[in-house]
Design a protein around this motif. Structure first.
Motif, short mmCIF file in Angstrom:
data_model
loop_
_atom_site.label_atom_id
_atom_site.label_comp_id
_atom_site.label_asym_id
_atom_site.label_seq_id
_atom_site.Cartn_x
_atom_site.Cartn_y
_atom_site.Cartn_z
N LEU A 51 -45.03 41.60 69.68
CA LEU A 51 -45.80 40.40 69.37
C LEU A 51 -45.58 39.41 70.50
O LEU A 51 -44.43 39.14 70.87
N ARG A 52 -46.69 38.92 71.05
CA ARG A 52 -46.59 37.98 72.15
C ARG A 52 -47.52 36.80 71.93
O ARG A 52 -48.66 37.00 71.46
N GLN A 53 -47.06 35.62 72.25
CA GLN A 53 -47.91 34.42 72.15
C GLN A 53 -48.61 34.25 73.50
O GLN A 53 -47.97 34.22 74.54
N LYS A 63 -36.95 59.16 64.72
CA LYS A 63 -37.96 58.58 65.61
C LYS A 63 -37.38 57.27 66.15
O LYS A 63 -36.63 56.60 65.46
N THR A 64 -37.77 56.94 67.37
CA THR A 64 -37.29 55.68 67.96
C THR A 64 -38.24 54.57 67.54
O THR A 64 -39.46 54.72 67.64
N PHE A 65 -37.68 53.45 67.06
CA PHE A 65 -38.51 52.32 66.64
C PHE A 65 -38.05 51.07 67.37
O PHE A 65 -36.88 50.72 67.32
N GLU A 66 -38.98 50.42 68.07
CA GLU A 66 -38.63 49.19 68.79
C GLU A 66 -39.51 48.05 68.33
O GLU A 66 -40.71 48.23 68.15
N LEU A 67 -38.90 46.88 68.17
CA LEU A 67 -39.66 45.67 67.83
C LEU A 67 -39.32 44.62 68.86
O LEU A 67 -38.15 44.33 69.09
N SER A 68 -40.33 44.06 69.52
CA SER A 68 -40.05 42.95 70.44
C SER A 68 -40.97 41.78 70.13
O SER A 68 -42.17 41.96 69.90
N ILE A 69 -40.38 40.59 70.09
CA ILE A 69 -41.12 39.38 69.74
C ILE A 69 -40.88 38.34 70.82
O ILE A 69 -39.74 38.00 71.12
N ASP A 70 -41.97 37.87 71.42
CA ASP A 70 -41.86 36.86 72.47
C ASP A 70 -42.83 35.73 72.14
O ASP A 70 -43.96 35.72 72.60
N ILE A 71 -42.39 34.81 71.28
CA ILE A 71 -43.26 33.70 70.89
C ILE A 71 -42.50 32.38 70.93
O ILE A 71 -41.28 32.35 70.73
#
Length: 196
Positions: A97-99, A52-60
């Motif tokens: 996750l985004r601020q 399975k494709t798993f992506e994590l993106s964090i923009d804080i």
């Protein structure tokens, strides 16, 4: 089966504690970015193992926040493990996750999205009700107590936040959690002691 029973007992205890208001939040300064990476890394490995494709993106901007890391971890854990549970080989799971603001107290938006089995329109309103479970197509063998989502909803509410879910049967599900956090205190560095 005994493990399942134990999971059910733990969830029942947790939900009754939450409903009676017997859960205290332990507020402390922690690093949200590194916590998110830590919480999601076992799922990343699971997803890879199951194609399975798993992506994590964090923009804080503010990594250090004041909150209860154990409780927030519980929320993220529940949402991401569900995404893993209700996806098939070749499916995609993305966590972001985004601020949303910049100040002393900010809203953070956590989104867990998957291209898995999804849920029916009839079931969605019941998603956060205790003991409600839907046999999603292709997910008959998925075990669960039906208490994970009510626990998540309760914790999010207790943390002053909101959770919404949208889903299409056979196409996937999106969970969005908005939570307010104060900016954490930078760790105090001890003053340099001057040699006499």
């Amino acid at each position: 089966p005994s493990q399942q029973l134990l999971a059910l007992i733990n969830d029942i205890l947790e939900i009754s504690r939450l409903e009676q208001g017997n859960v205290s939040m332990e507020i402390k300064t922690f690093d949200l970015r590194s916590s998110m990476e830590t919480w999601t890394s076992p799922f990343q490995a699971q997803a890879q193992a199951r194609n399975k494709t798993f992506e994590l993106s964090i923009d804080i901007k503010d990594n250090l926040i004041k909150g209860d890391p154990a409780r927030l971890g519980q929320v993220i854990n529940n949402l991401v493990s569900n995404a893993i549970k209700f996806t098939r080989e070749g499916d995609r799971i993305s966590v972001s996750l985004r601020q949303m603001d910049e100040g002393k107290r900010n809203n953070y938006l956590f989104v867990v999205e998957d291209s898995g089995t999804g849920m029916s329109e009839e079931f969605l309103p019941k998603l956060f009700d205790p003991y409600e479970r839907e046999i999603r197509f292709g997910a008959k063998d998925v075990m669960g107590t039906g208490l994970g989502m009510p626990i998540v909803k309760n914790l999010v509410t207790r943390m002053g936040g909101q959770i919404t879910a949208s889903s299409t049967l056979g196409k996937g599900t999106v969970f969005s959690v908005t939570l307010p956090f104060d900016v954490g205190d930078a760790p105090q560095t001890a003053p340099a002691v001057e040699a006499p």
